[in-house]
Design a protein around this motif. Structure first.
Motif, PDB file in Angstrom:
ATOM      1  N   GLY A 142       4.518  -2.160 -10.672  1.00 50.92           N
ATOM      2  CA  GLY A 142       4.185  -0.778 -10.313  1.00 50.92           C
ATOM      3  C   GLY A 142       4.805  -0.293  -9.023  1.00 50.92           C
ATOM      4  O   GLY A 142       4.452   0.775  -8.512  1.00 50.92           O
ATOM      5  N   GLY A 143       5.738  -1.068  -8.487  1.00 52.17           N
ATOM      6  CA  GLY A 143       6.406  -0.684  -7.247  1.00 52.17           C
ATOM      7  C   GLY A 143       6.395  -1.802  -6.227  1.00 52.17           C
ATOM      8  O   GLY A 143       5.782  -2.857  -6.437  1.00 52.17           O
ATOM      9  N   GLY A 144       7.074  -1.579  -5.117  1.00 51.84           N
ATOM     10  CA  GLY A 144       7.158  -2.601  -4.080  1.00 51.84           C
ATOM     11  C   GLY A 144       8.202  -2.230  -3.054  1.00 51.84           C
ATOM     12  O   GLY A 144       8.464  -1.047  -2.826  1.00 51.84           O
ATOM     13  N   SER A 145       8.809  -3.249  -2.461  1.00 53.49           N
ATOM     14  CA  SER A 145       9.769  -3.006  -1.379  1.00 53.49           C
ATOM     15  C   SER A 145      10.972  -3.933  -1.472  1.00 53.49           C
ATOM     16  O   SER A 145      10.860  -5.078  -1.933  1.00 53.49           O
ATOM     17  CB  SER A 145       9.113  -3.224  -0.010  1.00 53.49           C
ATOM     18  OG  SER A 145       8.185  -2.213   0.279  1.00 53.49           O
ATOM     19  N   LYS A 176      20.518   3.415   2.012  1.00 53.92           N
ATOM     20  CA  LYS A 176      20.345   4.842   1.753  1.00 53.92           C
ATOM     21  C   LYS A 176      20.449   5.152   0.253  1.00 53.92           C
ATOM     22  O   LYS A 176      19.620   5.873  -0.312  1.00 53.92           O
ATOM     23  CB  LYS A 176      21.403   5.645   2.518  1.00 53.92           C
ATOM     24  CG  LYS A 176      21.235   5.661   4.021  1.00 53.92           C
ATOM     25  CD  LYS A 176      20.078   6.546   4.436  1.00 53.92           C
ATOM     26  CE  LYS A 176      20.016   6.724   5.938  1.00 53.92           C
ATOM     27  NZ  LYS A 176      18.820   7.487   6.369  1.00 53.92           N
ATOM     28  N   ALA A 177      21.486   4.621  -0.384  1.00 50.20           N
ATOM     29  CA  ALA A 177      21.729   4.933  -1.795  1.00 50.20           C
ATOM     30  C   ALA A 177      20.637   4.380  -2.698  1.00 50.20           C
ATOM     31  O   ALA A 177      20.134   5.076  -3.595  1.00 50.20           O
ATOM     32  CB  ALA A 177      23.097   4.389  -2.214  1.00 50.20           C
ATOM     33  N   LEU A 182      15.551   4.667  -6.162  1.00 50.82           N
ATOM     34  CA  LEU A 182      14.334   3.941  -6.543  1.00 50.82           C
ATOM     35  C   LEU A 182      13.035   4.610  -6.097  1.00 50.82           C
ATOM     36  O   LEU A 182      11.957   4.127  -6.427  1.00 50.82           O
ATOM     37  CB  LEU A 182      14.394   2.514  -5.985  1.00 50.82           C
ATOM     38  CG  LEU A 182      15.565   1.668  -6.500  1.00 50.82           C
ATOM     39  CD1 LEU A 182      15.557   0.297  -5.832  1.00 50.82           C
ATOM     40  CD2 LEU A 182      15.514   1.527  -8.006  1.00 50.82           C
ATOM     41  N   ALA A 183      13.138   5.700  -5.370  1.00 47.26           N
ATOM     42  CA  ALA A 183      11.927   6.349  -4.867  1.00 47.26           C
ATOM     43  C   ALA A 183      10.977   6.751  -5.987  1.00 47.26           C
ATOM     44  O   ALA A 183       9.756   6.615  -5.855  1.00 47.26           O
ATOM     45  CB  ALA A 183      12.299   7.574  -4.034  1.00 47.26           C
ATOM     46  N   SER A 184      11.526   7.206  -7.102  1.00 48.48           N
ATOM     47  CA  SER A 184      10.667   7.640  -8.210  1.00 48.48           C
ATOM     48  C   SER A 184       9.972   6.465  -8.901  1.00 48.48           C
ATOM     49  O   SER A 184       9.025   6.667  -9.662  1.00 48.48           O
ATOM     50  CB  SER A 184      11.489   8.431  -9.236  1.00 48.48           C
ATOM     51  OG  SER A 184      12.523   7.624  -9.777  1.00 48.48           O
ATOM     52  N   ASP A 185      10.446   5.254  -8.640  1.00 49.80           N
ATOM     53  CA  ASP A 185       9.814   4.053  -9.196  1.00 49.80           C
ATOM     54  C   ASP A 185       8.820   3.430  -8.220  1.00 49.80           C
ATOM     55  O   ASP A 185       8.347   2.304  -8.443  1.00 49.80           O
ATOM     56  CB  ASP A 185      10.881   3.013  -9.551  1.00 49.80           C
ATOM     57  CG  ASP A 185      11.768   3.445 -10.704  1.00 49.80           C
ATOM     58  OD1 ASP A 185      11.206   3.858 -11.743  1.00 49.80           O
ATOM     59  OD2 ASP A 185      13.002   3.384 -10.570  1.00 49.80           O
ATOM     60  N   ASN A 186       8.517   4.147  -7.131  1.00 49.73           N
ATOM     61  CA  ASN A 186       7.593   3.650  -6.117  1.00 49.73           C
ATOM     62  C   ASN A 186       8.110   2.365  -5.465  1.00 49.73           C
ATOM     63  O   ASN A 186       7.339   1.471  -5.118  1.00 49.73           O
ATOM     64  CB  ASN A 186       6.197   3.412  -6.712  1.00 49.73           C
ATOM     65  CG  ASN A 186       5.142   3.207  -5.636  1.00 49.73           C
ATOM     66  OD1 ASN A 186       5.212   3.813  -4.568  1.00 49.73           O
ATOM     67  ND2 ASN A 186       4.170   2.353  -5.912  1.00 49.73           N
ATOM     68  N   ALA A 242       3.769   1.398   6.234  1.00 48.26           N
ATOM     69  CA  ALA A 242       5.081   2.037   6.107  1.00 48.26           C
ATOM     70  C   ALA A 242       5.232   2.723   4.745  1.00 48.26           C
ATOM     71  O   ALA A 242       6.333   2.877   4.227  1.00 48.26           O
ATOM     72  CB  ALA A 242       6.184   0.992   6.289  1.00 48.26           C
ATOM     73  N   SER A 243       4.112   3.160   4.176  1.00 54.02           N
ATOM     74  CA  SER A 243       4.111   3.678   2.801  1.00 54.02           C
ATOM     75  C   SER A 243       4.966   4.924   2.587  1.00 54.02           C
ATOM     76  O   SER A 243       5.318   5.246   1.451  1.00 54.02           O
ATOM     77  CB  SER A 243       2.669   3.967   2.355  1.00 54.02           C
ATOM     78  OG  SER A 243       2.072   4.918   3.218  1.00 54.02           O
ATOM     79  N   TYR A 244       5.315   5.626   3.673  1.00 49.99           N
ATOM     80  CA  TYR A 244       6.124   6.842   3.522  1.00 49.99           C
ATOM     81  C   TYR A 244       7.497   6.673   4.188  1.00 49.99           C
ATOM     82  O   TYR A 244       8.165   7.639   4.541  1.00 49.99           O
ATOM     83  CB  TYR A 244       5.385   8.046   4.123  1.00 49.99           C
ATOM     84  CG  TYR A 244       5.855   9.388   3.616  1.00 49.99           C
ATOM     85  CD1 TYR A 244       5.844   9.697   2.256  1.00 49.99           C
ATOM     86  CD2 TYR A 244       6.281  10.372   4.508  1.00 49.99           C
ATOM     87  CE1 TYR A 244       6.264  10.929   1.798  1.00 49.99           C
ATOM     88  CE2 TYR A 244       6.695  11.621   4.059  1.00 49.99           C
ATOM     89  CZ  TYR A 244       6.688  11.885   2.701  1.00 49.99           C
ATOM     90  OH  TYR A 244       7.106  13.126   2.251  1.00 49.99           O
ATOM     91  N   ILE A 245       7.904   5.425   4.365  1.00 49.21           N
ATOM     92  CA  ILE A 245       9.204   5.135   4.969  1.00 49.21           C
ATOM     93  C   ILE A 245      10.114   4.500   3.928  1.00 49.21           C
ATOM     94  O   ILE A 245       9.803   3.439   3.374  1.00 49.21           O
ATOM     95  CB  ILE A 245       9.069   4.180   6.173  1.00 49.21           C
ATOM     96  CG1 ILE A 245       8.202   4.817   7.261  1.00 49.21           C
ATOM     97  CG2 ILE A 245      10.443   3.830   6.737  1.00 49.21           C
ATOM     98  CD1 ILE A 245       7.940   3.915   8.445  1.00 49.21           C
ATOM     99  N   THR A 246      11.237   5.140   3.654  1.00 49.28           N
ATOM    100  CA  THR A 246      12.244   4.562   2.763  1.00 49.28           C
ATOM    101  C   THR A 246      13.610   5.105   3.152  1.00 49.28           C
ATOM    102  O   THR A 246      13.732   6.217   3.674  1.00 49.28           O
ATOM    103  CB  THR A 246      11.937   4.832   1.285  1.00 49.28           C
ATOM    104  OG1 THR A 246      12.771   3.987   0.468  1.00 49.28           O
ATOM    105  CG2 THR A 246      12.158   6.286   0.897  1.00 49.28           C
ATOM    106  N   GLY A 247      14.635   4.289   2.940  1.00 52.06           N
ATOM    107  CA  GLY A 247      15.998   4.682   3.271  1.00 52.06           C
ATOM    108  C   GLY A 247      16.329   4.573   4.748  1.00 52.06           C
ATOM    109  O   GLY A 247      17.356   5.079   5.199  1.00 52.06           O
ATOM    110  N   GLU A 248      15.480   3.889   5.508  1.00 55.63           N
ATOM    111  CA  GLU A 248      15.657   3.830   6.950  1.00 55.63           C
ATOM    112  C   GLU A 248      16.080   2.438   7.428  1.00 55.63           C
ATOM    113  O   GLU A 248      15.787   1.439   6.791  1.00 55.63           O
ATOM    114  CB  GLU A 248      14.362   4.225   7.665  1.00 55.63           C
ATOM    115  CG  GLU A 248      13.901   5.650   7.392  1.00 55.63           C
ATOM    116  CD  GLU A 248      14.887   6.695   7.880  1.00 55.63           C
ATOM    117  OE1 GLU A 248      15.656   6.411   8.835  1.00 55.63           O
ATOM    118  OE2 GLU A 248      14.896   7.803   7.320  1.00 55.63           O
TER     119      GLU A 248
END
Length: 260
Positions: A142-145, A176-177, A182-186, A242-248
Motif C-alpha cells: 500500500g505504499g512506502g519509501s 526527482k523523476a 510514484l507519488a500516486s502509489d503512495n 516525513a509523510s509529505y516529503i518526496t523528491g527531496e
C-alpha cells in the motif's frame, strides 16, 4: 562527537527495510538505526563474512535483522535480496539504496571508459534497477519509501572524485523523476547527501593530519560526521514524520557548500 540520541520510540515498528551495502559504514549505521526504531531490516554485502558479522552485531543488541550476500549489479542477487525480505518478514516497505563504487581517483575527463561504466553501473544503474524491481513489493503493502544515498560531491564535484561526483549528481535527478512517477502509489522517494563521514571509504580525507586539516577547512562545523548521524536522517525520511516529503535531497554535511 557525543550526545547523539539513538533512543527513539518505535516509529518504524512493523516496517520491513532492505538496505544495500549495509555491513559497515553509513549503510550499517542506517540499518542499525532503523532496526532500533522498530523496523525489521535486511542487510547485505558482497562478502558473506561481512553479512555474518553485521548480523552478529545487530542481533546481539536484540534487533530484528536478516542478511544476504548481494552484489547489486547482479540480477540474481537483487532477486534473492528481495525474496529473502519477503520470506523472513512477509513483505517490503522501504528500500535504502546505499551501494557505491569508486575504483579510481582523478578529474572526470581523465576517467577511463571502463571505469566510468563500472561507476555508473553500481552507483546509478543498480539504484534504478533496485527501485524498479522492488516496486511490486512496496505497492503490495500500500505504499512506502525509497531512499538513495548520494553525496555532497553530487552538488559540488571534487576533482579527485570526478566520475563518482557525476554519478552522485545523477542520483539527485533519479530522486526527482521517480518521486513524480510514484507519488500516486503512495511511495515517497527521497535522497540523503552526506558530507565527509568517518568511514573506511573516506579515509583518504583523514588518514593523515594534513589531509584532515585541508578537509576541515571546508566544513563550518569543523568536524567530520559520524555514520550514525546519517541513520537519524534516514529514519526521519522513512517515518510518518516525513509523510509529505518526496523528491527531496537532505544535505547532511556540517555546513559544507551545496546549494542556495
Amino acid at each position: 562527537m557525543s550526545n547523539i540520541n539513538l533512543s527513539t520510540a518505535s516509529k518504524l515498528k512493523g516496517k520491513v527495510v532492505v538496505v544495500t551495502a549495509s555491513t559497515d559504514g553509513i549503510g550499517f549505521a542506517i540499518a542499525k538505526r532503523l532496526a532500533t526504531d522498530g523496523a525489521n531490516v535486511v542487510v547485505s554485502s558482497r562478502k558473506e563474512k561481512n553479512v555474518k558479522e553485521a548480523l552478529r552485531k545487530l542481533k546481539g543488541e536484540g534487533l530484528s535483522a536478516e542478511g544476504v550476500v548481494c552484489h547489486v549489479a547482479k540480477a540474481e542477487d537483487r532477486a534473492t535480496l528481495f525474496s529473502t525480505a519477503v520470506e523472513k518478514f512477509g513483505g517490503i516497505d522501504i528500500l535504502i539504496s546505499n551501494a557505491a563504487a569508486n575504483p579510481t581517483a582523478g578529474p572526470v575527463l581523465e576517467c577511463e571508459e571502463s571505469v566510468w561504466d563500472k561507476i555508473f553501473e553500481i552507483n546509478l544503474k543498480a539504484a534504478y534497477l533496485l527501485s524498479k524491481e522492488v516496486l511490486p513489493y512496496i505497492k503490495k503493502r500500500g505504499g512506502g519509501s525509497i531512499i538513495y544515498v548520494s553525496s555532497i560531491v553530487g552538488f559540488q564535484p571534487n576533482n579527485l572524485l570526478g566520475a563518482y561526483s557525476v554519478s552522485k549528481t545523477a542520483l539527485l535527478g533519479l530522486t526527482k523523476a521517480a518521486a513524480q512517477d510514484l507519488a500516486s502509489d503512495n511511495i515517497r522517494v527521497n535522497c540523503i547527501a552526506p558530507g565527509i563521514v568517518k568511514t573506511r571509504f573516506s579515509s583518504p580525507f583523514y588518514e593523515n593530519k594534513s589531509a584532515e586539516d585541508i578537509a576541515l577547512q571546508k566544513i563550518p562545523m569543523n568536524r567530520m560526521a559520524l555514520p550514525q548521524e546519517m541513520g537519524g536522517v534516514a529514519s526521519f525520511l522513512c517515518s510518518d514524520d516525513a509523510s509529505y516529503i518526496t523528491g527531496e535531497t537532505i544535505v547532511v554535511s556540517g555546513g559544507m557548500a551545496s546549494r542556495l
